[in-house]
Design an enzyme around this catalytic site. Sequence first.
Site, PDB file in Angstrom:
ATOM      1  N   TYR A 136      72.078   3.260  45.184  1.00  0.00           N
ATOM      2  CA  TYR A 136      70.534   2.963  45.727  1.00  0.00           C
ATOM      3  C   TYR A 136      70.205   1.515  46.256  1.00  0.00           C
ATOM      4  O   TYR A 136      69.250   1.577  46.796  1.00  0.00           O
ATOM      5  CB  TYR A 136      69.731   3.782  45.101  1.00  0.00           C
ATOM      6  N   HIS A 151      78.761   9.605  39.991  1.00  0.00           N
ATOM      7  CA  HIS A 151      77.797  10.078  41.188  1.00  0.00           C
ATOM      8  C   HIS A 151      78.449  10.976  42.108  1.00  0.00           C
ATOM      9  O   HIS A 151      78.007  11.906  42.700  1.00  0.00           O
ATOM     10  CB  HIS A 151      77.528   8.845  42.152  1.00  0.00           C
TER      11      HIS A 151
END
Length: 267
Positions: free
Chosen positions: A40, A98
């Site tokens: 991110y 992730h």
Amino acid sequence: MNTIPSLGFGTFRLEGDTAYQSVKSALEVGYRHIDTAQIYGNEAEVGQAIADSGIDRSELFITTKVWVDNLATEHFIKSVQESLTKLQIDQVDLLLIHWPDATNKVPLTSYLNDLAQAQKQGLTKHIGVSNFTTQHLEQTIQQLGEGAIFTNQIEVHPYLQNRQVTDYCQQHNIRVTGFMPLAVGKVMEDAVLQSIAKDHQTSVANVALAWQLQQGLITIPSSTKRANQEANLAALDVTLTSEDMQRIAGLEANERIANPDFSPAWD
């Protein structure tokens, strides 16, 4: 924090000062579960907002995720340490893989071992996965044992209910965390959800969130607007009827939003 708040604040697509201000605002209105990730690019801003909030660390539940480029053993632990530095904390509450490596260049057994090592080293309290299929979960349980994995974070909203994976997780005592719970705003235009929202004198967003919460899922909506952040918290007070739940179940359309070219073969 020992228990994870079922309604958290997601930071996907929030960058720079927007990420900082959004997390700062979320903490001010009452969120105590903050979800971020290496990819991110906002861990530093999230960390600064947490530091500036003055909220005691023990009151917060902080999650980050190891990106695919860092799954190899030579990068894994180092990347987690870098995340902690950016977040300005000594330990996250939850560390996730992730995405599984669909290319299998780095074997699943390798990064699961490193994930467990991160926990042993005290870099994280809990460990989990994200975007794992039932096949990945089977391998994970086989390697790490029942109870080792805290959650599988997957896309869940009325148009992608991910029943097969969700059922598997619940059978094996793995919490499900649903991301993109509002289907990037699509739920707002849905006649069924609008009708249910009207019945309960609440927002459509709260209906979509309450639908997940009542199934025992954790959910992490994201918003840059303080008013929406506050409004979303009210989902905790919404109780849907069994008929409401059935009507929402009928919206399933296998409509996946997060489906990059490195995705696994979905269930």
